[in-house]
Scaffold this motif. Structure first.
Motif, mmCIF file in Angstrom:
data_model
loop_
_atom_site.group_PDB
_atom_site.id
_atom_site.type_symbol
_atom_site.label_atom_id
_atom_site.label_comp_id
_atom_site.label_asym_id
_atom_site.label_seq_id
_atom_site.Cartn_x
_atom_site.Cartn_y
_atom_site.Cartn_z
ATOM 1 N N UNK A 1 -1.325 22.962 -5.070
ATOM 2 C CA UNK A 1 -0.673 23.049 -3.765
ATOM 3 C C UNK A 1 -0.742 21.672 -3.115
ATOM 4 N N UNK A 2 -0.136 21.549 -1.947
ATOM 5 C CA UNK A 2 -0.147 20.257 -1.260
ATOM 6 C C UNK A 2 -1.564 19.873 -0.861
ATOM 7 N N UNK A 3 -1.792 18.589 -0.813
ATOM 8 C CA UNK A 3 -3.102 18.099 -0.379
ATOM 9 C C UNK A 3 -3.396 18.462 1.075
ATOM 10 N N UNK A 4 -2.393 18.949 1.799
ATOM 11 C CA UNK A 4 -2.624 19.368 3.175
ATOM 12 C C UNK A 4 -3.272 20.746 3.257
ATOM 13 N N UNK B 1 -7.840 3.690 0.182
ATOM 14 C CA UNK B 1 -8.091 4.667 1.246
ATOM 15 C C UNK B 1 -7.909 6.054 0.644
ATOM 16 N N UNK B 2 -8.544 7.023 1.277
ATOM 17 C CA UNK B 2 -8.402 8.407 0.816
ATOM 18 C C UNK B 2 -7.103 8.966 1.387
ATOM 19 N N UNK B 3 -6.041 8.766 0.679
ATOM 20 C CA UNK B 3 -4.739 9.244 1.156
ATOM 21 C C UNK B 3 -3.933 8.129 1.809
ATOM 22 N N UNK B 4 -3.133 8.525 2.742
ATOM 23 C CA UNK B 4 -2.073 7.684 3.337
ATOM 24 C C UNK B 4 -2.630 6.356 3.860
ATOM 25 N N UNK C 1 -5.788 0.074 7.189
ATOM 26 C CA UNK C 1 -6.298 1.289 7.835
ATOM 27 C C UNK C 1 -5.499 2.469 7.312
ATOM 28 N N UNK C 2 -6.062 3.654 7.501
ATOM 29 C CA UNK C 2 -5.387 4.805 6.909
ATOM 30 C C UNK C 2 -5.659 6.102 7.623
ATOM 31 N N UNK C 3 -5.026 7.123 7.067
ATOM 32 C CA UNK C 3 -5.213 8.471 7.602
ATOM 33 C C UNK C 3 -6.642 8.958 7.384
ATOM 34 N N UNK C 4 -7.398 8.236 6.570
ATOM 35 C CA UNK C 4 -8.813 8.603 6.389
ATOM 36 C C UNK C 4 -9.680 8.053 7.512
ATOM 37 N N UNK C 5 -9.050 7.422 8.499
ATOM 38 C CA UNK C 5 -9.719 6.973 9.727
ATOM 39 C C UNK C 5 -10.620 5.768 9.501
ATOM 40 N N UNK C 6 -10.435 5.102 8.388
ATOM 41 C CA UNK C 6 -11.275 3.955 8.053
ATOM 42 C C UNK C 6 -10.498 2.651 8.204
ATOM 43 N N UNK D 1 0.840 -1.199 0.000
ATOM 44 C CA UNK D 1 0.000 0.000 0.000
ATOM 45 C C UNK D 1 0.870 1.243 0.000
ATOM 46 N N UNK D 2 0.304 2.364 -0.455
ATOM 47 C CA UNK D 2 1.108 3.580 -0.521
ATOM 48 C C UNK D 2 0.401 4.776 0.104
ATOM 49 N N UNK D 3 1.102 5.868 0.121
ATOM 50 C CA UNK D 3 0.591 7.056 0.806
ATOM 51 C C UNK D 3 -0.441 7.824 -0.015
ATOM 52 N N UNK D 4 -0.638 7.398 -1.229
ATOM 53 C CA UNK D 4 -1.711 7.998 -2.017
ATOM 54 C C UNK D 4 -2.965 7.130 -1.967
#
Lengths: 369, 425
Positions: B87-90, A123-126, A142-147, A97-100
């Protein structure tokens, strides 16, 4: 490490594999013939090894080289950083898995590189962490999208998904009985979940692994592992002192699986160091973990639950250690040490010389019990 | 307030009274060229919001993302409201305000140390002539002259403690320092004591003024003037203490800006601007992400994004953005190279800032960096270029205006730099 003088060290360095970039995680293939590394260059790096493990180096060899490890062509298909990976014990799947948010499943064999299945936005993001169920039939992520999501390893179909409680989720681990999933979050909460239904089974505490420093949330449960019997859950992290530099005490919390009560909190450095980034269980009844610290103070340690200090750690200084993987035979480990040249040499940059840092992989022979 | 300890009332005097009664002594103070001062008075509606992200925001995790490159880090770039600008996604909410913003990606400054860098950046890094230049806030309030807000001209909203920060003013004299509101709170003991009637208060003030005048006639110093100024500010704030009452913010605004420190402070900053404060500085600490930069940026940049976007949207909606210059920056950027702690170190070689508002072009990016973000590939701009640009945006001709430091003419911005016209309307 206050106990370093008394720690018995019987690790033997077998090889040091150079890396072309920074790495985030290591895993062996089920047959022990491949070592895989998640790259912070969006690639999966691979080394071919003797399935039985590397031989001991010659007694007169001072600087270990790659030994008989052979570097293979990296696998592509990811973006950002490859953040996590898993290899199924049945030898079939290599999942990364990746951070995107992309999730890719491939066959584990070295000559297979095409995805069996993949999800561009699992996941939506990381995508922070993944774990395979004991029977390798399901993958939890699991991910930074809290799922939290459950996937069929056979075809990648989504089996279940549920919110992990409202915080960035950092780590997860299946209970050995396959009926519970532990998930650790940024604020030091470990949620117990029935992953079949998405129902919460309770929460355990690792709040010491969290601090709000000005507006920065620092810390989190960075690693989780059950012991073989499923009676103890180990949570890896840091007791943070500050944000910015993010320094603190690398720590391991051992929790009673019956009620989540704290059995032991092991501190692996002073308050100017980093995280225990990963912990895993060795079948010979001890924990293996890695932690970061100030340059040269990274550690790989072996620890028995009943002891008050690790019984073994790396004999020579290591850079910041971020991952440890146990070879199939149980006698060797791979440790990722994230070397870190300070970044501010601007004169080098002006000359066009600005190499990135790398994460060489150290292969150790574990001490005989 | 606390630093000057206004308890000693006989040493206090209001700034206005002082200026009214001791005009003859003004020649000893650094003053503007009279023609410039007259012009500046016409510009007194101009205001500045200066957002200082102390320690160094990573340009790669904010204004100048380099996704999928060696030093790009884990995050994606996202499109903004202006086609072609990412810009950054942040910064998801700020991205939606890009039509109001100008991003500078080609900053190349001189100092990679916090201890000296903060001063050098906020003072415009002028040539060393053996004098201490004023911070931008002090310079602006001096150059624009007083407005009629009835409030201190230069306030600083920051975490931790507050007080009167005279060192900001440099050679302008301590009265041009900033009044810091620690954690957005007014100075302590601001309220008139319940046992003191208005009549008694008036009488006390008259006695104090009389004593101040007599004291100043023989011992006048910039410090005594600053003391009087601080007292005057205290009186002003007594009349306007409702500005600090957080309960009067709408629940929706509190939610939009965020309940964290920076959100609360930015919301207070909006109120200060609406009330007419000339220069509002907002500080956020903890941006020196030498370790765990990427998880740190998830917290830090997102907590900047939320109130920054809300404030830009509010200023635009109210029309205030036409008179307020908004600047968000740090003392430097962060290294492209990722260190062994997964942090980024200090990098003045190639970094970014964001600005908006009066006099500034909107929806633009100026400057560029190399593919890996290691150095500037367009004309590099030092902080002196930014000072010229900001002064010009405020209607001050930075190349024609000079300080008069007791007879010593001094440029208000580095004479080897110039305004960046691509940033100006």
């Amino acid at each position: 490490m206050t106990h370093s003088e008394s720690v018995r060290s019987e690790l033997r360095l077998l090889a040091k594999l150079p890396a072309t970039c920074q790495l985030s995680m290591l895993r062996y293939s089920a047959d022990g013939g491949l070592l895989l590394a998640a790259g912070r260059d969006a690639r999966l790096h691979r080394w071919k090894l003797p399935p039985e493990g590397l031989p001991l180096p010659a007694p007169d060899q001072k600087q270990p080289d790659m030994g008989s490890a052979e570097s293979l062509t990296p696998l592509t298909g990811h973006n950002g950083w490859v953040s996590c990976l898993a290899t199924s014990a049945d030898g079939r799947w290599l999942i990364s898995g990746d951070t995107w948010g992309r999730l890719i499943c491939r066959a584990q064999a070295a000559d297979q590189s095409e995805p069996v299945w993949q999800h561009a936005e699992a996941h939506a993001g990381w995508l922070r962490a993944m774990a395979l169920s004991p029977d390798s039939q399901q993958l939890a992520t699991c991910g930074a999208d809290r799922m939290i999501r459950l996937w069929s390893t056979a075809d990648g179909s989504l089996l279940q998904q549920f919110s992990g409680g409202g915080q960035d989720l950092y780590a997860l681990a299946f209970h050995p009985d396959g009926n519970r999933l532990a998930v650790g979050d940024l604020q030091g909460v470990i949620g117990l979940w029935d992953h079949h239904t998405g129902q919460s089974l309770g929460q355990w505490e690792a709040r010491e692994f969290y601090k709000l420093s000005y507006i920065q949330e620092v810390g989190g449960v960075r690693g989780l592992a059950w012991n073989g019997a499923g009676t103890v859950l180990a949570a890896a992290g840091c007791i943070p002192e500050n944000g910015g530099f993010v320094q603190g005490i690398p720590a391991l919390r051992l929790l009673n699986a019956a009620d989540g009560s704290l059995l032991q909190q092991l501190k692996l450095g002073d308050n100017q160091e980093g995280f225990v980034h990963e912990v895993t269980w060795h079948p010979q009844d001890y924990w293996m973990g890695v932690c970061s610290g100030q340059p040269g103070r990274g550690r790989f340690f072996l620890h028995r639950s009943s002891a008050d200090a690790p019984f073994c750690q790396n004999p020579a200084p290591l850079a910041n250690c971020h991952s440890v993987a146990l070879h199939t035979g149980g006698r060797q480990v791979a440790v990722l040490a994230n070397e870190g040249t300070y970044g501010q040499q601007k004169s080098m940059a002006r000359e066009g010389l600005y190499p990135g840092n790398t994460s060489p992989v150290h292969l150790f022979e574990l001490p005989a019990d | 307030m606390q630093q000057f300890g206004c308890q000693s009332m006989q040493h206090q005097m209001s700034r206005r009274r002082w200026l009214g009664t001791a005009a003859a002594g003004a020649a000893a103070l650094p003053l503007l060229d009279p023609t410039v001062h007259a012009a500046a008075l016409k510009q007194s509606a101009k205001q500045v919001l200066f957002i200082w992200l102390d320690g160094g925001i990573s340009q790669l995790e904010s204004w100048d993302p380099k996704p999928n490159t060696e030093f790009g880090g884990p995050f994606r770039a996202i499109p903004t409201s202006v086609p072609g600008i990412h810009v950054s996604e942040l910064l998801p909410q700020t991205a939606q305000q890009m039509q109001h913003l100008a991003i500078v990606r080609s900053l190349c400054t001189q100092d990679n140390a916090h201890s000296s860098g903060v001063d050098r950046i906020q003072r415009g890094d002028p040539k060393n002539r053996g004098v201490v230049y004023p911070y931008f806030g002090s310079a602006v309030t001096k150059l624009l002259g007083p407005n009629n807000s009835g409030l201190p001209p230069y306030v600083w909203i920051k975490p931790l403690s507050g007080g009167f920060m005279h060192k900001d003013a440099g050679f302008l004299g301590p009265q041009y320092g900033s009044l810091a509101f620690g954690d957005g709170k007014p100075p302590q003991n601001l309220l008139q004591h319940a046992d003191v009637t208005d009549q008694e208060m008036t009488e006390r003030l008259e006695i104090r003024s009389f004593a101040d005048r007599r004291y100043a006639s023989g011992r006048r110093t910039t410090s005594t003037e600053a003391n009087g100024f601080v007292y005057s500010m205290g009186l002003e704030l007594m009349q306007r203490r409702q500005l600090f009452d957080e309960s009067t913010f709408s629940a929706m605004d509190v939610q939009r800006y965020g309940t964290h420190d920076l959100g609360r402070h930015m919301l207070l900053a909006r109120r200060m601007l609406e009330a007419g404060v000339q220069f509002v500085k907002v500080n956020s600490y903890g941006w020196d992400t030498h370790g765990d930069n990427f998880n740190g940026s998830l917290s830090l940049v997102r907590r900047f994004d939320q109130p920054f976007a809300a404030l830009i949207a509010d200023l635009a909606a109210s029309g205030l953005l036409d008179q307020v210059l908004v600047i968000a920056l740090s003392e430097f950027g962060r290294t492209p190279r990722i260190n062994g702690h997964l942090g980024r170190d200090h990098w003045p070689e190639a970094w970014s800032l964001c600005m908006a508002g009066t006099g500034v072009r909107r929806g633009v990016v100026v400057g560029s960096t190399s593919d890996k973000g290691t150095w500037v590939t367009s004309e590099p701009y030092d902080i002196g270029h930014m000072f010229h640009t900001w002064f010009r945006a405020l209607g001050i001709d930075s190349q024609q205006t000079a300080w008069d430091n007791g007879g010593q003419p001094l440029p208000i911005a580095h004479e080897n730099c110039h305004p960046v016209m691509d940033l100006l309307q």
